[in-house]
Enzyme design. Structure first.
Site, short mmCIF file in Angstrom:
data_model
loop_
_atom_site.label_atom_id
_atom_site.label_comp_id
_atom_site.label_asym_id
_atom_site.label_seq_id
_atom_site.Cartn_x
_atom_site.Cartn_y
_atom_site.Cartn_z
CE1 TYR A 179 162.42 44.80 56.80
CE2 TYR A 179 162.19 46.86 55.62
CZ TYR A 179 161.85 46.05 56.67
OH TYR A 179 160.92 46.48 57.58
N GLY B 228 160.23 40.96 69.96
CA GLY B 228 160.93 41.91 69.08
C GLY B 228 160.43 43.34 69.24
CD GLN B 229 161.13 48.47 65.76
OE1 GLN B 229 161.21 47.78 64.74
NE2 GLN B 229 161.18 49.77 65.74
CB ILE C 252 163.67 32.41 68.12
CG1 ILE C 252 164.13 33.88 68.17
CG2 ILE C 252 162.74 32.14 66.97
CD1 ILE C 252 164.98 34.31 66.99
CE LYS D 6 158.89 43.50 56.03
NZ LYS D 6 158.26 42.59 57.01
N GLY E 58 157.47 36.23 66.97
CA GLY E 58 158.35 37.39 67.16
C GLY E 58 157.85 38.28 68.29
CB ILE F 132 158.98 32.08 61.35
CG1 ILE F 132 157.89 32.26 60.31
CG2 ILE F 132 160.35 32.47 60.78
CD1 ILE F 132 157.43 33.64 60.08
N1 SER Z 1 162.15 50.47 60.13
C1 SER Z 1 162.46 49.63 59.01
C2 SER Z 1 163.88 49.71 58.66
O1 SER Z 1 164.42 50.79 58.74
C3 SER Z 1 161.65 50.00 57.83
O2 SER Z 1 160.48 49.28 57.80
O3 SER Z 1 164.45 48.75 58.27
#
Ligand code: SER
Length: 321
Positions: free
Chosen positions: A143, A11-12, A35, A147, A8, A55
């Site tokens: 999400y 990415g951000q 990717i 996690k 990644g 991944i």
């Molecule tokens: N920045 C993320 C989100 O807002 C939180 O970990 O999804």
């Protein structure tokens, strides 16, 4: 000596972390994994090796690990919270099945693994203020559920197989380099761009919605420092609460107004994002990270806002945004 694979890397977090790790450990020792459709460009492409590293493709990852004698993996592949809600199966495949691929390879090839967790790993039954390190974790987003699974799997591989897994629970990350995509905390990035470009911002969250936040340079330091920490001092591993500041949209807008007095904010709520934000903590207690590996953020709302506006204004003048 570390040989690092970043999954990644475009990415951000990855697009900045890759360059930082290359400055520390040497360009040729840090492989930018990407990717299809997210190929590295510019300095990211020119400053070191880059490889396709999906991944979900364990074979592809195994070949990179062997080719570059990788001993440390930064696993940054994920869908952020709001996007994940619209693609829950994909979020799980990337977040959890993907991590299992990484952990199995790490076990076989003796790699250390960093996988960010998030404030999203908490839920509505978690104490919202000064959220403790060890507390109730019953998130209601895919999400957050991913996690929590990641935190538990990472601890499991450490205890059962001795894989050196370490992680932090990132709050909302604010950067002027790579825009985030589809997070609940992203309003706190978008607001700076809108302030510079139009002087007004339509906020998807209501006033009074407090969440933890952090400027990207501190987030990058956390990723480096936790992996460099003395393992003998780590009582926790997956994952440490870390934070740098906590604010709501009103406080952030007032800070921006110190620099752009005419800035205005209007509220146009997005129900899903508001529900997610309401289920997350208002502020984390990060004392375990401070005690166990010296976490100490340098950026607060004042100096971050000054820096964000300066950089974004420069980009705007050059016609880059
Ligand atoms: N920045 C993320 C989100 O807002 C939180 O970990 O999804």
């Amino acid at each position: 000596m570390k040989n690092i694979l970043i999954i990644g890397a475009t990415g951000q977090i990855g697009s900045e972390l890759t360059l930082k790790l290359r400055r520390i450990y040497g360009g040729d020792r840090v492989v930018a994994g990407y990717i299809v459709g997210c190929e590295p460009k510019g300095e990211l492409l020119e400053s070191g090796p880059a490889e396709l590293a999906d991944i979900s493709n364990a074979q592809q990852l195994a070949e990179i690990i062997k080719k570059y004698k990788i001993d440390t993996i930064y696993n940054l592949a994920a869908l952020l919270s709001a996007v994940a809600e619209s693609k829950p199966m994909l979020a799980w495949r990337i977040g959890v099945d993907g991590l299992l691929n990484v952990l199995e390879l790490a076990r076989e090839h003796k790699c250390a693994v960093f996988t960010p967790s998030s404030i999203g790993a908490f839920g509505p039954s978690t104490p919202a203020d000064k959220t403790p390190q060890d507390t109730i974790q019953r998130p209601q987003t895919i999400y957050g559920i991913s996690k929590v699974a990641d935190e538990l799997l990472s601890d499991y591989y450490y205890k059962k197989y001795g894989v050196d897994t370490r992680s932090v629970r990132y709050p909302g990350l604010i950067s002027n380099v790579t825009p985030p995509g589809g997070g609940t905390t992203d309003y706190a990035v978008d607001i700076y761009y809108s302030a510079v470009k139009s002087g007004t911002f339509e906020c998807p969250l209501k006033a009074g919605t407090f969440m933890d936040m952090m400027y990207m340079p501190d987030a990058l330091d956390a990723a480096v420092n936790i992996m460099e920490a003395d393992p003998a001092k780590l009582k926790h591993r997956n994952a440490f609460n870390i934070t740098a500041m906590s604010f709501d949209p009103e406080i952030l807008a007032a800070e921006i107004r110190k620099h752009i007095p005419s800035f205005s904010i209007e509220y146009k709520l997005e129900t899903m994002r508001q529900a997610i934000a309401d289920s997350w903590p208002n502020s984390l207690d990060d004392s375990c990270a401070r005690e166990e590996w010296g976490w100490n953020p340098r950026w607060n709302l004042e100096n971050m806002t000054e820096d964000m506006l300066k950089v974004i204004e420069e980009k705007h003048k050059k016609g880059l945004i």
